[in-house]
Design a protein around this motif. Structure first.
Motif, PDB file in Angstrom:
ATOM      1  N   ALA A 313       0.950  -1.111   0.068  1.00 42.48           N
ATOM      2  CA  ALA A 313      -0.042  -0.056  -0.096  1.00 42.48           C
ATOM      3  C   ALA A 313       0.884   1.244  -0.036  1.00 42.48           C
ATOM      4  CB  ALA A 313      -0.839   0.087   1.094  1.00 42.48           C
ATOM      5  N   VAL A 314       1.956   1.170   0.850  1.00 40.30           N
ATOM      6  CA  VAL A 314       2.893   2.273   0.793  1.00 40.30           C
ATOM      7  C   VAL A 314       3.577   2.794  -0.439  1.00 40.30           C
ATOM      8  CG1 VAL A 314       4.949   3.316   1.877  1.00 40.30           C
ATOM      9  CG2 VAL A 314       3.104   2.605   3.311  1.00 40.30           C
ATOM     10  N   VAL A 315       3.897   1.631  -1.182  1.00 47.36           N
ATOM     11  CA  VAL A 315       4.599   1.841  -2.325  1.00 47.36           C
ATOM     12  C   VAL A 315       3.571   2.448  -3.385  1.00 47.36           C
ATOM     13  CG1 VAL A 315       5.661   0.518  -4.297  1.00 47.36           C
ATOM     14  CG2 VAL A 315       6.475  -0.201  -2.251  1.00 47.36           C
ATOM     15  N   LEU A 316       2.439   2.026  -3.578  1.00 52.54           N
ATOM     16  CA  LEU A 316       1.364   2.374  -4.321  1.00 52.54           C
ATOM     17  C   LEU A 316       1.033   3.712  -3.832  1.00 52.54           C
ATOM     18  CD1 LEU A 316      -0.623   2.059  -6.523  1.00 52.54           C
ATOM     19  CD2 LEU A 316      -2.388   1.026  -5.158  1.00 52.54           C
ATOM     20  N   TRP A 317       0.979   4.231  -2.639  1.00 51.07           N
ATOM     21  CA  TRP A 317       0.791   5.500  -2.212  1.00 51.07           C
ATOM     22  C   TRP A 317       1.840   6.394  -2.542  1.00 51.07           C
ATOM     23  CZ3 TRP A 317      -0.545   6.535   3.587  1.00 51.07           C
ATOM     24  CH2 TRP A 317      -0.974   7.823   3.884  1.00 51.07           C
ATOM     25  N   GLY A 318       3.011   6.081  -2.447  1.00 52.31           N
ATOM     26  CA  GLY A 318       4.112   6.998  -3.009  1.00 52.31           C
ATOM     27  C   GLY A 318       4.254   7.444  -4.252  1.00 52.31           C
ATOM     28  N   THR A 319       4.129   6.180  -5.081  1.00 60.68           N
ATOM     29  CA  THR A 319       4.189   6.463  -6.610  1.00 60.68           C
ATOM     30  C   THR A 319       3.138   7.181  -7.045  1.00 60.68           C
ATOM     31  OG1 THR A 319       5.153   3.979  -6.653  1.00 60.68           O
ATOM     32  CG2 THR A 319       4.274   5.026  -8.714  1.00 60.68           C
ATOM     33  N   SER A 320       1.807   6.855  -6.531  1.00 59.00           N
ATOM     34  CA  SER A 320       0.424   7.733  -6.939  1.00 59.00           C
ATOM     35  C   SER A 320       0.718   9.306  -6.641  1.00 59.00           C
ATOM     36  CB  SER A 320      -0.541   7.374  -6.482  1.00 59.00           C
ATOM     37  OG  SER A 320      -0.803   5.836  -7.107  1.00 59.00           O
ATOM     38  N   PHE A 321       1.248   9.464  -5.205  1.00 61.29           N
ATOM     39  CA  PHE A 321       1.232  10.913  -4.937  1.00 61.29           C
ATOM     40  C   PHE A 321       2.160  11.495  -5.660  1.00 61.29           C
ATOM     41  CE2 PHE A 321       3.163  14.211  -1.857  1.00 61.29           C
ATOM     42  CZ  PHE A 321       1.832  14.965  -1.681  1.00 61.29           C
ATOM     43  N   GLY A 322       3.671  10.989  -5.872  1.00 63.46           N
ATOM     44  CA  GLY A 322       4.692  11.477  -6.745  1.00 63.46           C
ATOM     45  C   GLY A 322       4.152  11.941  -8.196  1.00 63.46           C
ATOM     46  N   ALA A 323       3.041  11.098  -8.826  1.00 59.51           N
ATOM     47  CA  ALA A 323       2.761  11.592 -10.196  1.00 59.51           C
ATOM     48  C   ALA A 323       1.576  12.528 -10.072  1.00 59.51           C
ATOM     49  CB  ALA A 323       1.995  10.186 -10.762  1.00 59.51           C
ATOM     50  N   ALA A 324       0.955  12.359  -9.181  1.00 58.58           N
ATOM     51  CA  ALA A 324      -0.057  13.416  -9.101  1.00 58.58           C
ATOM     52  C   ALA A 324       0.424  14.924  -8.602  1.00 58.58           C
ATOM     53  CB  ALA A 324      -1.146  13.269  -7.643  1.00 58.58           C
ATOM     54  N   ASN A 325       1.791  15.015  -8.210  1.00 56.11           N
ATOM     55  CA  ASN A 325       2.248  16.326  -7.638  1.00 56.11           C
ATOM     56  C   ASN A 325       2.735  16.803  -9.343  1.00 56.11           C
ATOM     57  OD1 ASN A 325       2.040  17.008  -5.299  1.00 56.11           O
ATOM     58  ND2 ASN A 325       3.915  15.740  -4.556  1.00 56.11           N
ATOM     59  N   LEU A 326       3.434  15.762  -9.934  1.00 58.75           N
ATOM     60  CA  LEU A 326       3.733  16.443 -11.446  1.00 58.75           C
ATOM     61  C   LEU A 326       2.542  16.685 -12.194  1.00 58.75           C
ATOM     62  CD1 LEU A 326       5.865  16.984 -13.420  1.00 58.75           C
ATOM     63  CD2 LEU A 326       5.659  14.615 -14.384  1.00 58.75           C
ATOM     64  N   CYS A 327       1.369  16.109 -12.073  1.00 55.10           N
ATOM     65  CA  CYS A 327       0.311  16.397 -12.893  1.00 55.10           C
ATOM     66  C   CYS A 327      -0.164  17.651 -12.599  1.00 55.10           C
ATOM     67  CB  CYS A 327      -0.771  15.356 -13.006  1.00 55.10           C
ATOM     68  SG  CYS A 327      -0.156  13.734 -13.470  1.00 55.10           S
ATOM     69  N   GLN A 328      -0.172  18.054 -11.286  1.00 58.99           N
ATOM     70  CA  GLN A 328      -0.818  19.159 -11.011  1.00 58.99           C
ATOM     71  C   GLN A 328       0.041  20.527 -11.472  1.00 58.99           C
ATOM     72  OE1 GLN A 328       0.325  21.516  -8.050  1.00 58.99           O
ATOM     73  NE2 GLN A 328       1.956  20.654  -7.314  1.00 58.99           N
ATOM     74  N   VAL A 329       1.348  20.368 -11.626  1.00 55.50           N
ATOM     75  CA  VAL A 329       2.045  21.258 -12.303  1.00 55.50           C
ATOM     76  C   VAL A 329       1.467  21.481 -13.865  1.00 55.50           C
ATOM     77  CG1 VAL A 329       4.218  22.358 -13.075  1.00 55.50           C
ATOM     78  CG2 VAL A 329       4.117  21.138 -10.639  1.00 55.50           C
ATOM     79  N   ASN A 330       1.486  20.497 -14.453  1.00 54.03           N
ATOM     80  CA  ASN A 330       1.061  20.369 -15.956  1.00 54.03           C
ATOM     81  C   ASN A 330      -0.364  21.018 -16.186  1.00 54.03           C
ATOM     82  OD1 ASN A 330       3.379  19.128 -17.848  1.00 54.03           O
ATOM     83  ND2 ASN A 330       3.636  18.093 -15.844  1.00 54.03           N
ATOM     84  N   MET A 331      -1.302  20.573 -15.193  1.00 53.63           N
ATOM     85  CA  MET A 331      -2.361  21.217 -15.210  1.00 53.63           C
ATOM     86  C   MET A 331      -2.534  22.696 -15.047  1.00 53.63           C
ATOM     87  SD  MET A 331      -5.153  18.029 -13.656  1.00 53.63           S
ATOM     88  CE  MET A 331      -4.313  18.332 -11.919  1.00 53.63           C
ATOM     89  N   MET A 332      -1.871  23.240 -13.968  1.00 47.85           N
ATOM     90  CA  MET A 332      -1.778  24.577 -13.789  1.00 47.85           C
ATOM     91  C   MET A 332      -1.263  25.061 -15.300  1.00 47.85           C
ATOM     92  SD  MET A 332      -2.654  25.357 -10.739  1.00 47.85           S
ATOM     93  CE  MET A 332      -2.229  26.880 -10.450  1.00 47.85           C
ATOM     94  N   LEU A 333      -0.221  24.620 -15.849  1.00 48.26           N
ATOM     95  CA  LEU A 333       0.429  25.453 -17.021  1.00 48.26           C
ATOM     96  C   LEU A 333      -0.709  25.279 -18.201  1.00 48.26           C
ATOM     97  CD1 LEU A 333       2.406  26.449 -18.722  1.00 48.26           C
ATOM     98  CD2 LEU A 333       3.341  24.067 -19.217  1.00 48.26           C
TER      99      LEU A 333
END
Length: 399
Positions: A313-333
């Motif tokens: 669960a922690v591996v999936l959580w960390g991977t998903s959160f890292g991906a979401a953090n990058l996506c929010q930058v691209n969505m803002m752009l």
């Protein structure tokens, strides 16, 4: 002219290697900022003893830093809108070096808090301009990859920086640790000065226009709402992950430390994985990442009673959160290409406020229902973020 059209320094012939050196210097800057923010977490006991305050009071070093990193950003970015971004980043690093130096030699706790307040402001401004700077250094099709590299600095700080700071403190003391981090800030300052080209400000606007952006731009308003929801959910649950691990799975301190390191590694992997798709379709990539967040929290509740289930669960959580953090930058752009820095300053403010509120609300649920209550709170908020992302109409508001 939109940000996406001017995201490279095309007027200066620069080698690809030199451009990526600049990206690496910005990544190192993020590493310094994040480790400075989180360092007191691992040093609270010796800090409180050395400054003659309680552990709870010493924790204000983190709280005050986070508040200043969010609250003043839109104003500072707007007021510095005519400043060359290389000079601004160098100034922020100089402030960081001075803040760590003052912390290292401070005679009392109020002086430490004052230093943390000022360095927090510098940290917030970096979040507003740093990723945008990296995306301008490389060709347009590599911008998302550059953003992913920079954001990996946050994961590296979590995996390497905090444990390293704690280890150094065990050998030398907390004052020497902050002194070393001051020297590291100076080294990164020199790297920025030597590797980055001149980057004139492109998309900053006056303060009164900054706060009008989400009113005029419905698409930006939708992205900010989605980001606030998933950050609330993540930090509402993550703040209480240690007591959840200890109570549900009987995890030892060593297991907790190892799993938090794994979480950070997963975050870096998520950044790089999303870097291949977020530039082309940030909304769809975010939907996948947010689905992973929901799934990981549910998995934590279902299988978190065993150490193996906890680790998955922690591996999936960390991977998903890292991906979401990058996506929010691209969505803002994508939502505000002509005013990207101003939009990121608002996003930085909202992100930090959401961290504080997430921890507060998660604490209420944890107090009433145990650590699992905080995780259920995280599930509810990340599901809402996912539904909001699904519900957003493409092209809503001016882009």
């Amino acid at each position: 002219m939109s940000f996406s059209r001017t995201s490279t320094v095309s007027t200066e012939p620069r080698s690809r290697f030199r451009a990526w050196l600049g990206v690496a210097a910005i990544t190192a800057s993020l590493f310094v900022f994040v480790t400075t923010e989180l360092m007191p977490v691992g040093l609270l006991t010796p800090l409180s003893a050395g400054l003659s305050v309680s552990v709870g009071v010493a924790g204000m070093m983190v709280t005050l830093y986070g508040i200043s990193a969010g609250a003043g950003v839109p104003f500072l970015v707007a007021w510095s809108r005519t400043v060359n971004r290389r000079a601004l980043l160098a100034t922020l690093l100089a402030v960081m070096a001075a803040g760590n130096l003052v912390t290292a030699v401070s005679p009392n706790f109020p002086v430490v808090l004052a230093a943390r307040l000022v360095t927090g402001f510098a940290h917030g401004v970096f979040w507003a301009i740093g990723v945008a700077m990296a995306m301008r250094l490389v060709p347009g099709e590599k911008a998302s990859k550059a953003a992913a590299v920079v954001l990996s600095g946050m994961s590296i700080a979590t995996v390497v920086g905090m444990p390293l700071g704690t280890f150094i403190e065990s050998l030398t003391g907390w004052r020497a640790t902050f002194l070393i981090w001051s020297g590291l800030s100076v080294a990164v300052f020199l790297a920025v000065v030597l590797t980055l080209p001149s980057l004139p400000s492109q998309s900053a606007i006056p303060v009164r226009e900054v706060f009008a952006l989400p009113i005029r731009n419905g698409r930006l308003r939708g992205v900010m709402t989605t980001v606030a929801l998933y950050v609330l959910g993540h930090f509402g649950a993550y703040t209480f992950i240690r007591p959840f691990m200890e109570q549900r799975a009987g995890a030892s301190a060593a297991w907790v430390t190892g799993l938090l390191i794994v979480f950070g590694i997963g975050g870096a992997l998520g950044n790089f994985a999303a870097g291949h798709t977020a530039g082309r379709n940030p909304r769809a990539t975010f939907v996948v990442a947010c689905t992973g967040l929901v799934a990981s929290l549910l998995l934590l509740l279902v299988t978190g009673g065993s150490l193996v289930g906890l680790a998955v669960a922690v591996v999936l959580w960390g991977t998903s959160f890292g991906a979401a953090n990058l996506c929010q930058v691209n969505m803002m752009l994508a939502a505000a290409p002509d005013t990207f820095e101003a939009a990121m300053s608002l996003n930085t403010m909202g992100y930090n406020i959401s961290i504080a509120l997430g921890a507060l609300l998660g604490g209420l649920f944890a107090g009433g229902f145990g650590p699992a209550g905080a995780v259920w709170f995280g599930v509810a908020l990340t599901v809402t973020a996912l539904l909001t992302a699904f519900g957003k109409r493409r092209g809503a508001g001016p882009a």
